[in-house]
Design an enzyme around this catalytic site. Structure first.
Site, mmCIF file in Angstrom:
data_model
loop_
_atom_site.group_PDB
_atom_site.id
_atom_site.type_symbol
_atom_site.label_atom_id
_atom_site.label_comp_id
_atom_site.label_asym_id
_atom_site.label_seq_id
_atom_site.Cartn_x
_atom_site.Cartn_y
_atom_site.Cartn_z
ATOM 1 C CG HIS A 22 -5.490 -2.770 0.487
ATOM 2 N ND1 HIS A 22 -4.745 -2.777 -0.459
ATOM 3 C CD2 HIS A 22 -4.992 -1.653 1.332
ATOM 4 C CE1 HIS A 22 -3.643 -1.747 -0.405
ATOM 5 N NE2 HIS A 22 -4.077 -1.113 0.700
ATOM 6 C CD GLU A 77 -5.185 -4.584 -3.819
ATOM 7 O OE1 GLU A 77 -5.451 -4.221 -2.516
ATOM 8 O OE2 GLU A 77 -4.214 -5.127 -4.202
ATOM 9 C CB SER A 116 -0.987 -0.120 1.135
ATOM 10 O OG SER A 116 -2.052 0.931 1.156
#
Length: 575
Positions: free
Chosen positions: A454, A345, A226
């Site tokens: 995610h 995600e 990320s």
């Protein structure tokens, strides 16, 4: 950020410690290691499935505390010490809103150690096999944590399992967050990007000191998820990172992700907000900076809630131009890279924070309103998106799933694939993956429709099933998941050793070339080809060309999306 930080008065103390370390041997319950700043004493830990312990060194400073006049400044060299420094306690978190850190802890089913919080937070942690010592020359893997540049810590990740299972050194670092990491006056007084400068300082410390812990300074791989992956993608584009790392792994994040750049109007507005709080003229940058340096940490945190547009900027130093321009000009550090995404995600963690209402289901009208609001696609052109994504979708759950996939495509998948193509075309070997496994530990805590969300891959990369210390990353892992974790650790460590993730007893991982093959990471690993090719074409060709032909007035955010995704098409057409 450079120079010899050794103090002559330390010589006798160091000689004594060197003699003691030789007598004691490399395997000890209280490992001692030399650094250019002074000696440190760590501790040992064990992991499940391995008898060999791991040496752990916590809270080693890589820069001076960024306090007082050093707030909103580039990191300065750390302060040396004379006595043996205990490196057995976790460093403070960088200042952040703890609410979401605690919420994520519950949502992700992980446990963190109890951590303090301070602006004095520029520290790193080291995890090394107990046999590693000066001369071992093991590969080094430096983890840059994520958290949206707003939350995160080096100490919520435990590198013990990865280090001992794969015979590598793992370093986890911290950097300033939020307004502390990105405030800028848009001139020479405070050019910004402090978080990236912190990362450079940490990598410089690794280059100058990691050999004393058994690491090879000429074999450094940076990896992150990320915001950490976005940082890595950014470091690749910065001329300041030369010789600081040699391979890169970007997990769910690249520098051209939309929304990373604030508009000039937003920055001007937020600078005025800051000036009003300080009772300063916004044009008097020196006075404004002096005022902010006198504010308490809590006052700045409160201020950051009102001024949220401070993000990365083109400062003429870390970034010479916008990341997209640098990629298109092939102005990047050519290193082997792994780039990857998860297959949903925006499945849960991200929408539960920003748009939780859509998780229960959605109709097409609500979906298009969200798309218009978040992506700023003109209302008269939403039919294009409807035709591409929602044709034949009628049930609220189908529309919800499609909407979540759309956001995942825009913010992660398409930028990741576009970046992979740029890296490939610049001459660096690239490996791409899609992580597809829904962790078993979420069986009763996440909606059934959520796939690999995610950050879900992190617990596998770090050997979460084998950790038993303060950081709990993966309780209730199945035997299949333990095996997948072993394979992923092996892929990542092989790449750190040689720039190629392949190895014995692993399914082959093809290079991402013109055929665009990629690895599908699940309990049964396989390969795929041309991931979401139709979606990439839609966002990089179909939609931008229609909007351009209609001369639609685009918002700054969506203009960035179109520029980021359309450029490969324009460049190929021009060549």
């Amino acid at each position: 950020m450079s120079g010899d930080w050794v103090r002559p008065g330390q010589a006798l103390i160091w000689v004594i410690w060197i003699f003691g370390a030789i007598i004691e041997g490399s395997v000890t319950e209280e490992p001692h290691r030399y650094t250019k700043l002074g000696w440190v004493q760590g501790k040992q830990a064990t992991v499940l499935g391995r008898l060999e312990p791991v040496n752990v060194f916590l809270g080693i400073p890589f820069a001076a505390p960024p306090l007082g006049p050093l707030r909103f400044s580039k990191p300065q060299p750390p302060i040396p010490w004379d006595n043996l420094r205990e490196a057995t306690a976790y460093p403070n978190l960088c200042f952040q809103n703890l609410e979401w850190l605690f919420i994520y802890q519950n949502l992700l089913k992980v446990s963190y150690p109890i951590l303090g919080m301070s602006e004095d937070c520029l520290y790193l942690n080291i995890y090394a096999p107990c046999h590693a010592n000066n001369g071992s020359s093991l590969p080094v893997m430096v983890w840059i944590p994520g958290g949206g540049f707003e939350t995160g810590s080096a100490s919520i990740f435990d590198g013990s399992a990865l280090a001992v299972y794969e015979d590598v050194l793992v370093v986890t670092i911290q950097y300033r967050l939020g307004i502390f990491g990105f405030f800028t006056t848009q001139n020479q007084h405070a050019p910004g990007n402090w978080a990236f400068w912190d990362q450079l300082a940490a990598l410089l410390w690794v280059r100058e000191n990691i050999k004393y812990f058994g690491g090879n300074p000429d074999s450094v791989t940076i990896f992150g998820n990320s915001a950490g992956a976005i940082s890595i993608s950014s470091l690749i584009l910065s001329p300041l990172s030369a010789d600081l790392f040699h391979r890169a792994i970007m997990q769910s994040g690249v520098a051209i992700i939309p929304s990373l750049k604030s508009s000039d109007n937003d920055l001007k507005h937020d600078l005025q907000v800051v000036a009003n709080v300080c009772d300063c003229n916004v044009s008097d940058s020196k006075a404004l900076l002096k005022c902010l340096r006198e504010k308490s940490s809590l006052e700045l945190m409160s201020l950051s809630q009102k001024a949220k547009s401070f993000t990365r900027v083109v400062d003429g130093s870390f970034f010479s131009e916008e990341p997209l321009e640098l990629l298109s000009q092939k102005t990047l550090k050519i290193v082997p890279s792994i780039i990857g995404v998860n297959n949903q995600e925006c499945g849960y963690i991200l929408p539960v924070r920003d748009t939780p209402e859509i998780l229960l289901g959605s109709n097409e009208s609500t979906a298009l309103t969200l798309i218009h609001t978040l992506l700023h696609i003109p209302t008269q052109h939403l039919y294009i998106v409807t035709k591409e994504y929602f044709h034949g979708k009628h049930s609220p759950t189908d529309i919800r799933d499609t909407l979540l996939d759309l956001f995942g495509d825009v913010f992660f998948v398409v930028p990741g694939l576009v970046t992979a193509r740029y890296h490939r075309d610049s001459g660096g070997p690239v490996y791409f993956y899609e992580f597809q496994h829904r962790p078993h530990c979420f069986q009763n805590s996440r909606p059934a429709f959520v796939k690999a969300d995610h950050t879900d891959e992190i617990r596998f990369v770090f050997g979460g099933p084998f950790l038993k210390g303060d950081v709990v990353m993966f309780e209730e892992a199945t035997e299949e998941e333990k095996l997948l974790s072993r394979k992923m650790m092996k892929y990542w460590a092989n790449f750190a050793r040689s720039g190629d993730p392949n190895g014995a007893d692993l399914p082959p991982w093809p290079v991402y070339d013109e055929n665009e093959q990629y690895l599908e990471l699940d309990v049964n690993i396989s390969t795929g080809r041309r991931l979401k090719d139709q979606r990439v074409e839609f966002w990089t060709d179909t939609l931008p060309l229609i909007l351009s032909a209609s001369k639609a007035l685009l918002s700054p955010t969506f203009s960035l999306i179109l520029l980021s995704l359309l450029s490969p098409v324009l460049l190929s057409a021009a060549s």
